[in-house]
Design an enzyme around this catalytic site. Sequence first.
Site, PDB file in Angstrom:
ATOM      1  CG  ASN A  37      -0.560   8.735   2.253  1.00 43.93           C
ATOM      2  OD1 ASN A  37       0.568   8.617   2.693  1.00 43.93           O
ATOM      3  ND2 ASN A  37      -1.640   8.357   2.927  1.00 43.93           N
ATOM      4  CE  LYS A  59      -7.614   2.604   1.351  1.00 47.83           C
ATOM      5  NZ  LYS A  59      -7.554   3.315   2.633  1.00 47.83           N
ATOM      6  NE  ARG A  89      -8.367  11.918  -3.431  1.00 42.71           N
ATOM      7  CZ  ARG A  89      -8.570  11.666  -2.155  1.00 42.71           C
ATOM      8  NH1 ARG A  89      -9.281  12.462  -1.418  1.00 42.71           N
ATOM      9  NH2 ARG A  89      -8.092  10.559  -1.591  1.00 42.71           N
ATOM     10  CE1 TYR A 118      -4.062   1.381  -0.585  1.00 44.08           C
ATOM     11  CE2 TYR A 118      -3.557   2.779   1.299  1.00 44.08           C
ATOM     12  CZ  TYR A 118      -4.336   2.489   0.192  1.00 44.08           C
ATOM     13  OH  TYR A 118      -5.374   3.304  -0.140  1.00 44.08           O
ATOM     14  CG  ASP A 141     -10.627   4.347   4.291  1.00 41.17           C
ATOM     15  OD1 ASP A 141     -10.855   4.238   5.506  1.00 41.17           O
ATOM     16  OD2 ASP A 141      -9.477   4.354   3.826  1.00 41.17           O
ATOM     17  CG  ASP A 142     -10.608   8.476   0.164  1.00 40.14           C
ATOM     18  OD1 ASP A 142      -9.445   8.132   0.395  1.00 40.14           O
ATOM     19  OD2 ASP A 142     -11.277   8.032  -0.789  1.00 40.14           O
ATOM     20  CD  GLU A 174      -9.958   4.159  -0.348  1.00 39.17           C
ATOM     21  OE1 GLU A 174      -9.035   4.927  -0.014  1.00 39.17           O
ATOM     22  OE2 GLU A 174     -10.782   3.694   0.472  1.00 39.17           O
ATOM     23  CG  ASP A 175      -8.089   7.047  -3.500  1.00 41.85           C
ATOM     24  OD1 ASP A 175      -8.297   7.548  -2.383  1.00 41.85           O
ATOM     25  OD2 ASP A 175      -7.016   6.528  -3.811  1.00 41.85           O
TER      26      ASP A 175
END
Length: 569
Positions: free
Chosen positions: A425, A190, A172, A119, A284-285, A261-262
Amino acid sequence: MQSDVFSTCSEPISRLVEVMSKLPGVSDLPHGCELLNHPLYNKGTAFTEKEREAFGLVGLLPERVETIEEQAVRAESQLREKRSDLGRYVGLNAIFNQNETLFFHLLMSDPARYMPLVYTPTVGEACQNFGHILRRPEGLYLGINRKGRIKEILSNWPVKDIRFIVVTDGERILGLGDQGAGGMGIPIGKLNLYTACAGVPPQLTLPITLDVGTNNQGLLHDPQYIGLKQARVSGDAYFEFVDEFVWAVQEVFPGCCIQFEDFANTHAVPLLAKYREQVCCYNDDIQGTAAVALAGLFGCLRITGGKLSEQKFLFAGAGSAGTGIADLISQAIVAHEGLPLEEARKRCWLFDVNGLITADRDDIADFQKPFAHAHAPKASFAEAVHALQPTGIIGVSTVPKLFNEEVIRAMAQYNERPIIFPYSNPTSHSECTAEEAYTWTEGRAVFASGSPFAPVSLDGKVFVPGQGNNVYIFPAMGLAIYATQAKRVPDELFIRCAEAVAEQVTQADLDTGLIYPPMKNIFTSSVKAATKVAELIFEKGLAQVERPDDLDAFIQDKLFRPEYPSWDV
């Protein structure tokens, strides 16, 4: 690195994969090369003499029978020979596609070592090069050109009891922007951590990429790009496509939780708002990042003293992550200290590309407005620090070096123990390094970052930087949801998870500056946090199973362990 059942997808194997909880008999298993090519049941050189005879493996393997520990030593030495972390990422992927049990044995034997490879930060580089390093496709790719057929395509997956989907549209990815279909590296990574860090059975997970095109011109001109070579679809067509996906999941995998996610802010916030009360899902973000930040702040307060309501936080970045953290902090203040929500929100301030977000700005989104307070405009982050004198700064901007020397020295000027969280990150996008934070505050900073940093020696003392990585949260949440079959995932669960993580930080950890449990203990930490979250799920009536008398034993019984099956042959 999801199980690739398509490599030898005969009818017997597909049927077997559907009932992972039951160990198949000898006659049901594939034999010979077919078995060696099946990553779920392949044991490689660990097949016993009797198993080799029974499964037609004699001669297909060298004579020595090895243990999984001996196999791991060889795998580790091979990985060390790789010249780069991306090479080691590819090497681990190859192990997964050959022998799932060995792969998870490696990860779970030393999560602090392997997590940065599967990850962050390595997964960012993997996403950027996904079409170039692709060996064997994993998970499902749902192209918008297949609109109207999503239920049918989901049904192509041979495992029928999927409990977790991590889905991205690749727009993203970390701080790297639009990676299109290459964003698949994120759901794969993940879900690896769901298993490695919390024991969620890997066969019950499925990574998915929604391919709606890409606006990344480099990818569109890359002959090895694996996705649709078209501009991103947006507007009503986009949301209709996602809606078809969400409801198709409810039909094909009715016990499944969806982790978004993202996704870009313009999609992440409305998608969560629309579906969070209708299906089992979370982002999660937004929520995971918020919970790990809150856990870090609970740890900080054990060092700095004071209450959460007495702090003032300035966020670099006002997107879904920043507002998500601010919102959960506000909810925690309400829950723990009884302040009205409006008062709690005044403890959080946002700063974006156009400066400090204030009540008189007319260029802010609806989800930012609760944190738009009355104040004179401030164009630079340093000016905002001097004006507000926050106790903590939290970076979710993806702007490297935004926390410069002026900013950090100002934080040290106004606080005896300044809280400095550069959470962006990958490492190249971190707002500052651990060394900069400790050096410019004379070792007084309470520090945590999104990407890992090495310990820092300063004036004879060693500081251990905490990594405020969502990995402290989402695997534990996943285990709790899986065990209880939770119907919904409200924010209260994330507050409880943050509390549970913070409770596990010892005084010895705090003495070194560490505000999260050591990464080497992530599995134990996740299981303990999952138990606390599961307890709240039962209390709130969200579980779809009966509450057990012994909740600890109940959770332990659900855990996947990387051990080879043994057949009576």
